[in-house]
Design a protein around this motif. Structure first.
Motif, PDB file in Angstrom:
ATOM      1  N   VAL A 404      52.242  13.552  86.142  1.00 38.64           N
ATOM      2  CA  VAL A 404      51.834  12.812  84.942  1.00 38.64           C
ATOM      3  C   VAL A 404      52.120  13.699  83.739  1.00 38.64           C
ATOM      4  CG1 VAL A 404      49.914  11.770  83.682  1.00 38.64           C
ATOM      5  CG2 VAL A 404      50.070  11.503  86.168  1.00 38.64           C
ATOM      6  N   ARG A 405      53.113  13.318  82.972  1.00 33.48           N
ATOM      7  CA  ARG A 405      53.500  14.122  81.814  1.00 33.48           C
ATOM      8  C   ARG A 405      52.448  13.962  80.726  1.00 33.48           C
ATOM      9  NH1 ARG A 405      59.361  13.819  78.700  1.00 33.48           N
ATOM     10  NH2 ARG A 405      58.926  15.472  77.173  1.00 33.48           N
ATOM     11  N   THR A 406      51.838  15.079  80.332  1.00 35.91           N
ATOM     12  CA  THR A 406      50.649  15.021  79.478  1.00 35.91           C
ATOM     13  C   THR A 406      50.891  15.701  78.143  1.00 35.91           C
ATOM     14  OG1 THR A 406      49.293  15.116  81.482  1.00 35.91           O
ATOM     15  CG2 THR A 406      48.174  15.499  79.382  1.00 35.91           C
ATOM     16  N   THR A 407      50.523  15.012  77.075  1.00 32.22           N
ATOM     17  CA  THR A 407      50.537  15.564  75.724  1.00 32.22           C
ATOM     18  C   THR A 407      49.102  15.658  75.230  1.00 32.22           C
ATOM     19  OG1 THR A 407      52.677  14.550  75.247  1.00 32.22           O
ATOM     20  CG2 THR A 407      51.366  15.267  73.357  1.00 32.22           C
ATOM     21  N   LEU A 408      48.712  16.820  74.730  1.00 34.58           N
ATOM     22  CA  LEU A 408      47.361  17.013  74.198  1.00 34.58           C
ATOM     23  C   LEU A 408      47.355  16.745  72.699  1.00 34.58           C
ATOM     24  CD1 LEU A 408      46.387  20.319  76.057  1.00 34.58           C
ATOM     25  CD2 LEU A 408      45.864  17.964  76.733  1.00 34.58           C
ATOM     26  N   SER A 409      46.395  15.926  72.254  1.00 36.31           N
ATOM     27  CA  SER A 409      46.295  15.582  70.829  1.00 36.31           C
ATOM     28  C   SER A 409      44.877  15.816  70.324  1.00 36.31           C
ATOM     29  CB  SER A 409      46.710  14.128  70.607  1.00 36.31           C
ATOM     30  OG  SER A 409      48.045  13.911  70.987  1.00 36.31           O
ATOM     31  N   PRO A 410      44.451  17.094  70.202  1.00 30.86           N
ATOM     32  CA  PRO A 410      43.107  17.362  69.682  1.00 30.86           C
ATOM     33  C   PRO A 410      43.032  17.097  68.177  1.00 30.86           C
ATOM     34  CG  PRO A 410      44.278  19.418  70.061  1.00 30.86           C
ATOM     35  CD  PRO A 410      45.168  18.327  70.575  1.00 30.86           C
ATOM     36  N   GLN A 411      41.924  16.491  67.748  1.00 28.71           N
ATOM     37  CA  GLN A 411      41.722  16.152  66.338  1.00 28.71           C
ATOM     38  C   GLN A 411      40.245  16.309  66.000  1.00 28.71           C
ATOM     39  OE1 GLN A 411      43.301  12.242  65.470  1.00 28.71           O
ATOM     40  NE2 GLN A 411      45.071  12.543  66.817  1.00 28.71           N
ATOM     41  N   GLU A 412      39.946  16.268  64.701  1.00 23.80           N
ATOM     42  CA  GLU A 412      38.554  16.256  64.274  1.00 23.80           C
ATOM     43  C   GLU A 412      37.839  15.086  64.944  1.00 23.80           C
ATOM     44  OE1 GLU A 412      36.505  17.953  62.217  1.00 23.80           O
ATOM     45  OE2 GLU A 412      37.945  19.568  61.814  1.00 23.80           O
ATOM     46  N   THR A 413      36.592  15.311  65.309  1.00 24.44           N
ATOM     47  CA  THR A 413      35.819  14.261  65.966  1.00 24.44           C
ATOM     48  C   THR A 413      35.791  12.990  65.141  1.00 24.44           C
ATOM     49  OG1 THR A 413      34.423  15.859  67.087  1.00 24.44           O
ATOM     50  CG2 THR A 413      33.537  13.656  66.836  1.00 24.44           C
ATOM     51  N   THR A 414      35.556  13.154  63.843  1.00 27.46           N
ATOM     52  CA  THR A 414      35.481  11.970  62.985  1.00 27.46           C
ATOM     53  C   THR A 414      36.795  11.197  62.997  1.00 27.46           C
ATOM     54  OG1 THR A 414      35.976  13.454  61.142  1.00 27.46           O
ATOM     55  CG2 THR A 414      33.673  12.816  61.460  1.00 27.46           C
ATOM     56  N   ALA A 415      37.918  11.908  63.072  1.00 26.82           N
ATOM     57  CA  ALA A 415      39.215  11.229  63.114  1.00 26.82           C
ATOM     58  C   ALA A 415      39.374  10.461  64.417  1.00 26.82           C
ATOM     59  CB  ALA A 415      40.339  12.247  62.959  1.00 26.82           C
ATOM     60  N   VAL A 416      38.956  11.063  65.517  1.00 22.90           N
ATOM     61  CA  VAL A 416      39.071  10.403  66.819  1.00 22.90           C
ATOM     62  C   VAL A 416      38.281   9.102  66.832  1.00 22.90           C
ATOM     63  CG1 VAL A 416      38.508  10.570  69.278  1.00 22.90           C
ATOM     64  CG2 VAL A 416      39.507  12.539  68.090  1.00 22.90           C
TER      65      VAL A 416
END
Length: 540
Positions: A404-416
């Motif tokens: 499973v090709r995985t991309t991590l996209s961490p962001q500010e909680t409020t943005a999520v």
């Protein structure tokens, strides 16, 4: 949670959490009203000796909702426990109820009527007396079918109404016997009707207006910087203020948070949300560091209307693929456990779930094959909470290992969670949650996360599924079950369904760490949920 946000109601507006909440703590309206510039770290005054200012560092934002009926913000909930009172409040560790604005705990928890008399001489921070009208005002808001509040989910199922019996007397009328409700009364903070009944006042509460009857009064609020408090001279309740002034700093980033409490020139006496990697250094520097294990967790949330995540086999495969033992060892430095139920192992309602996602990459591959899924690519949307960020590489490497090709996209909680509120498409979310900030009882925890009308279920797009509808019915039957042993078994049974479905489910439960200068402070107890409680603390 940016470490602090969770969803709480169907309206597309943010009220802050976490969750940890959390996750989650619930989304919150982010517009802020500041009593001064955001860069101000005003302590509210100087003073020395016993009059010096207590400075605390909170690892969560203070810019979420401060409305006690709405918020799940880690910062605001911790602060509100010092500003407001319920009829009963609970010990921050045992969660046992004790009299606060009410003069005593009802002698018969199994009764369907609870009567309370308000503490003589109790006043709000503006000097006005606390009355039965204020109590009814708050509960009417919580129980109003036309008003969506987070607190509604904690009360509406079992509490029918609250009526005034005299200037200082109220009666709570229950739909059926519900002893767990006594501990939940701390979640109904009593607010002055003469303040919050004014037009626009609830919006002001979201932005930071806080007027209560508790031992500390808010003196300034600077979103994204700090909030200050003074001891309330008019307080005559059971937990007297020990600090003349308090200054709570919000420092979400780990490095500056640790730096603020470190060294001979430390600018604070206590900090929560301590990274595991810093424990030894802080202890070597003379600080006490202690942890609390509970419901704090990293969870995965799937969009069940985005194929192939509507298929239970795909959701299960991604859970089985994760090397949770490695995650605990590497990212959490041993301060956690792989989830073996929705509840943590220390919860009184815990039982090992029928489905436990031990690391099994071959089973994960087989499930994907059975589902007819090949070449799956996942964009993992994640909150940028420091310990969550530490866990993400293990998820990626585990999923990559099963193809499973995985991309991590961490962001500010409020943005999520703004994306969630806007009903935007997503595949999988990784975030933090801690419903223990509301209480320990399993019924509360499960309804908070899987209640049919809450934001979590809206985010997953799952509430209309037949299995979800049956789950909600089973949950309501368990709530009404009078026999404690039978009720526990019913909750454990429906948690098995939640585990099997894996729509919103923990990956690991971890320990939250608090550090303080034990040479200056006594009476501190590390909490297993975000924030600090200083109602039993004092200067040495």
């Amino acid at each position: 949670m940016r470490d602090d946000v969770i969803p709480d109601g169907p309206a597309p507006r943010r009220r802050s959490f976490l969750t940890g909440a959390g996750a989650l703590g619930a989304g919150a309206l982010l517009a802020g009203c500041s009593a001064g510039p955001e860069s101000t770290n005003d302590t509210g005054g100087g003073g020395g000796g016993k009059d010096r200012t207590l400075t605390a560092v909170i690892g969560y934002g203070n810019d979420g909702s401060w409305d006690p009926t709405q918020t799940a913000s880690a910062f605001a909930m911790a602060a509100n426990n010092h500003i407001y009172e319920g009829l009963l409040d609970t010990d921050p560790i045992t969660r046992l109820p004790y009299p606060a604005l009410g003069t005593e705990v009802p002698k018969d928890p199994g009764a369907t009527t609870w009567r309370f008399t308000l503490r003589p001489g109790a006043t709000f921070h503006d000097g006005k007396p606390v009355t039965a009208d204020d109590v009814v005002f708050v509960f009417d808001r919580i129980l109003d079918p036309g008003t969506q509040t987070l607190a509604k989910g904690f009360f509406a199922g079992w509490l029918d109404s609250v009526v005034k019996t005299g200037p200082r007397g109220v009666e709570l009328r229950l739909r059926f016997p519900f002893p767990d409700g006594l501990s939940r009364l701390t979640l109904a903070k009593i607010m002055p009707r003469h303040v919050y009944a004014k037009p626009g006042a609830w919006d002001d509460a979201i932005k930071g207006l806080a007027v209560g009857s508790g031992p500390y009064r808010q003196t300034a609020h600077h979103p994204k910087s700090n909030t200050t408090f003074d001891a309330f001279a008019g307080y005559n309740g059971p937990r007297k203020p020990a600090f003349r002034r308090m200054n709570w700093l919000t420092i979400v980033d780990a490095a500056p948070r640790v730096a603020k409490i470190s060294g001979t020139g430390a600018g604070a006496q206590i900090a929560d949300n301590i990274p595991y990697a810093n424990i030894a250094r802080l202890e070597q520097g003379g600080l006490k560091v202690a942890g609390g294990a509970g419901m704090n967790n990293l969870f995965l949330m799937f969009n069940t209307r985005h194929k192939p995540f509507d298929d239970i086999r795909v959701r299960q495969a991604l859970h089985y693929a994760i090397d949770t033992e490695k995650m605990v060892r590497v990212a959490l430095k041993g301060h956690g456990k792989p989830a073996s139920s929705f509840l943590d192992e220390g919860n009184p309602g815990y039982r090992r779930a029928r489905t436990v996602y031990d690391h099994d990459p071959e089973k994960a591959k087989a499930l994907l094959k059975a589902a007819g899924v090949t070449g799956l690519e996942v964009d993992l949307l994640a909150v940028n909470v420091s310990w969550i960020a530490d866990c993400l590489p293990t998820i990626k490497s585990s999923w990559d290992a099963i193809g499973v090709r995985t991309t991590l996209s961490p962001q500010e909680t409020t943005a999520v969670f703004t994306k969630m509120d806007q009903n935007r498409d997503y595949q999988v979310v990784a975030a933090a949650s801690n419903p223990n900030q509301f209480g320990l009882d399993a019924d509360l925890i499960m309804h908070y996360n899987h209640g049919p009308g809450n934001l979590w279920m809206r985010y997953t797009r799952w509430a209309d599924a037949p299995v979800a509808k049956r789950l909600f019915q089973d949950m309501d039957r368990a709530t009404r079950e009078p026999d404690p042993a039978r009720k526990k078994a019913m909750i454990q049974d429906y948690i098995d369904v939640v585990a099997e479905q894996a729509v919103l489910y923990p990956v690991v439960h971890n320990e939250l760490m608090t550090a303080w200068d034990a040479r200056e402070l006594s009476g501190i107890r590390a909490q297993p949920y975000p924030g600090v409680n200083l109602l039993t603390a004092k200067w040495i």
